[in-house]
Design a protein around this motif. Structure first.
Motif, PDB file in Angstrom:
ATOM      1  N   GLN A 142       0.488  -1.099  -0.006  1.00  0.00           N
ATOM      2  CA  GLN A 142      -0.189  -0.002  -0.248  1.00  0.00           C
ATOM      3  C   GLN A 142       0.456   1.033  -0.107  1.00  0.00           C
ATOM      4  OE1 GLN A 142      -1.896  -1.603   3.135  1.00  0.00           O
ATOM      5  NE2 GLN A 142      -4.379  -0.648   2.694  1.00  0.00           N
ATOM      6  N   ASP A 199      -1.435  -1.015  -9.094  1.00  0.00           N
ATOM      7  CA  ASP A 199      -1.372  -0.574  -7.682  1.00  0.00           C
ATOM      8  C   ASP A 199      -2.474  -1.776  -6.697  1.00  0.00           C
ATOM      9  OD1 ASP A 199       0.717   1.431  -7.893  1.00  0.00           O
ATOM     10  OD2 ASP A 199      -1.481   2.748  -8.257  1.00  0.00           O
ATOM     11  N   ASP A 206      -4.770  -1.888  -3.253  1.00  0.00           N
ATOM     12  CA  ASP A 206      -6.003  -1.151  -2.867  1.00  0.00           C
ATOM     13  C   ASP A 206      -5.555  -0.358  -2.025  1.00  0.00           C
ATOM     14  OD1 ASP A 206      -7.652  -1.836  -5.255  1.00  0.00           O
ATOM     15  OD2 ASP A 206      -8.288  -3.052  -4.257  1.00  0.00           O
ATOM     16  N   THR A 253      -8.005   7.896   4.285  1.00  0.00           N
ATOM     17  CA  THR A 253      -9.216   6.124   3.773  1.00  0.00           C
ATOM     18  C   THR A 253      -9.549   5.814   4.640  1.00  0.00           C
ATOM     19  OG1 THR A 253      -7.009   5.982   1.970  1.00  0.00           O
ATOM     20  CG2 THR A 253      -8.825   3.854   2.303  1.00  0.00           C
ATOM     21  N   THR A 292     -12.784  -2.467   1.073  1.00  0.00           N
ATOM     22  CA  THR A 292     -13.356  -1.667   0.339  1.00  0.00           C
ATOM     23  C   THR A 292     -14.537  -2.810  -0.057  1.00  0.00           C
ATOM     24  OG1 THR A 292     -11.848  -2.612  -0.708  1.00  0.00           O
ATOM     25  CG2 THR A 292     -12.245  -0.146  -0.851  1.00  0.00           C
ATOM     26  N   LEU A 337     -12.914  -5.947  -4.930  1.00  0.00           N
ATOM     27  CA  LEU A 337     -11.037  -5.153  -5.036  1.00  0.00           C
ATOM     28  C   LEU A 337     -11.570  -5.391  -6.469  1.00  0.00           C
ATOM     29  CD1 LEU A 337      -9.396  -8.595  -4.241  1.00  0.00           C
ATOM     30  CD2 LEU A 337      -8.662  -6.475  -3.332  1.00  0.00           C
ATOM     31  N   SER A 338     -10.491  -3.887  -7.074  1.00  0.00           N
ATOM     32  CA  SER A 338     -10.628  -2.922  -7.552  1.00  0.00           C
ATOM     33  C   SER A 338     -10.141  -4.198  -8.741  1.00  0.00           C
ATOM     34  CB  SER A 338      -9.603  -1.955  -7.817  1.00  0.00           C
ATOM     35  OG  SER A 338      -8.227  -2.001  -7.822  1.00  0.00           O
ATOM     36  N   HIS A 351      -7.056  -3.802 -10.738  1.00  0.00           N
ATOM     37  CA  HIS A 351      -5.880  -3.070 -10.710  1.00  0.00           C
ATOM     38  C   HIS A 351      -5.433  -3.866  -9.082  1.00  0.00           C
ATOM     39  CE1 HIS A 351      -5.785  -0.203  -7.561  1.00  0.00           C
ATOM     40  NE2 HIS A 351      -7.089   1.013  -8.248  1.00  0.00           N
ATOM     41  N   GLY A 352      -5.877  -3.981  -8.315  1.00  0.00           N
ATOM     42  CA  GLY A 352      -5.754  -4.573  -7.027  1.00  0.00           C
ATOM     43  C   GLY A 352      -5.178  -5.592  -6.810  1.00  0.00           C
TER      44      GLY A 352
END
Length: 229
Positions: free
Chosen positions: A64, A123, A125, A134, A139, A142-143, A145-146
């Protein structure tokens, strides 16, 4: 004329030895790269984790640190570590020629090195209060990219653990029983740390650091065993 030929003969016969010495120096230099990668990554992560606002090793993963205004520092760390580990993989291939693990160990270490390059490109998340501001709660999903970041790291460390297991056979064949046993135990500890990450991120970080430390130790050991190729 005869004297001239005699004088020239040693220069011809010493060429193979000079080439072998140059090859050994090159392999040792590459092994040094592989040995430096882990300490560089850990030191950079530790320095950032202790100084960047909102980061807590008990809640946040080193990955991170690639987020936020100073994230470029961690991204650079991923890139440098990946390149150094890949260089080490080349050296490991040379050092293991003719012995157990000569094919799989360098390939698996190479996958590990490539996972750092993937981590630099994708990157992690945000979460658990980092970067500063934050929300503490993770979250819900996951995104993209995460997810790639997490999957790449998982594949990389699985490959590294597999490389250590195979290296256990290599060290056993060389009569280094202590190194053989340790190379088989370290993956177990690394895996235990990853599984315990559901309880504390610090366990995950500890397992990841152990893997890097043992890779450094292996590179140093192989250099000490003689690497003229």
């Amino acid at each position: 004329m005869i004297g001239t030929l005699d004088d020239a003969r040693p220069a011809v016969t010493t060429r193979p030895y000079a080439a072998a010495a140059a090859g050994e120096r090159g392999t040792r230099a590459l092994l040094a790269c592989g040995a430096v990668g882990g300490p560089l990554f850990v030191t950079a992560g530790l320095a950032q984790g202790l100084t960047r606002p909102g980061f807590d090793f008990r809640r946040n993963a080193i990955s991170q640190l690639s987020l936020g205004d100073l994230g470029w520092i961690q991204v650079t760390g991923f890139l440098l570590t990946g390149v150094l580990v890949l260089a080490g993989a080349v050296a490991v291939r040379r050092a293991l020629v003719g012995g157990p693990g000569q094919r799989w160990v360098p390939a698996l270490v190479g996958v590990f090195g490539a996972s750092f390059l993937a981590a630099a490109a994708f990157d992690a998340d945000p979460g658990a209060g980092f970067p500063a501001g934050t929300p503490e709660a993770a979250t819900a999903a996951l995104s993209g990219h995460g997810a790639v970041h997490m999957f790449g790291g998982m594949v990389g460390y699985l490959a590294l653990c597999a490389a250590f297991v195979v290296l256990g056979r290599t060290f056993a064949a060389r009569g280094r029983r202590g190194w053989a046993v340790a190379s088989r135990l370290v993956p177990v500890v690394v895996a235990a740390g990853f599984m315990a990450s559901a309880v504390t991120v610090l366990a995950f970080t500890s397992g990841a650091v152990l893997g890097l430390v043992w890779l450094t130790a292996v590179c140093v050991r192989l250099a000490g065993d003689g690497v003229a190729r």
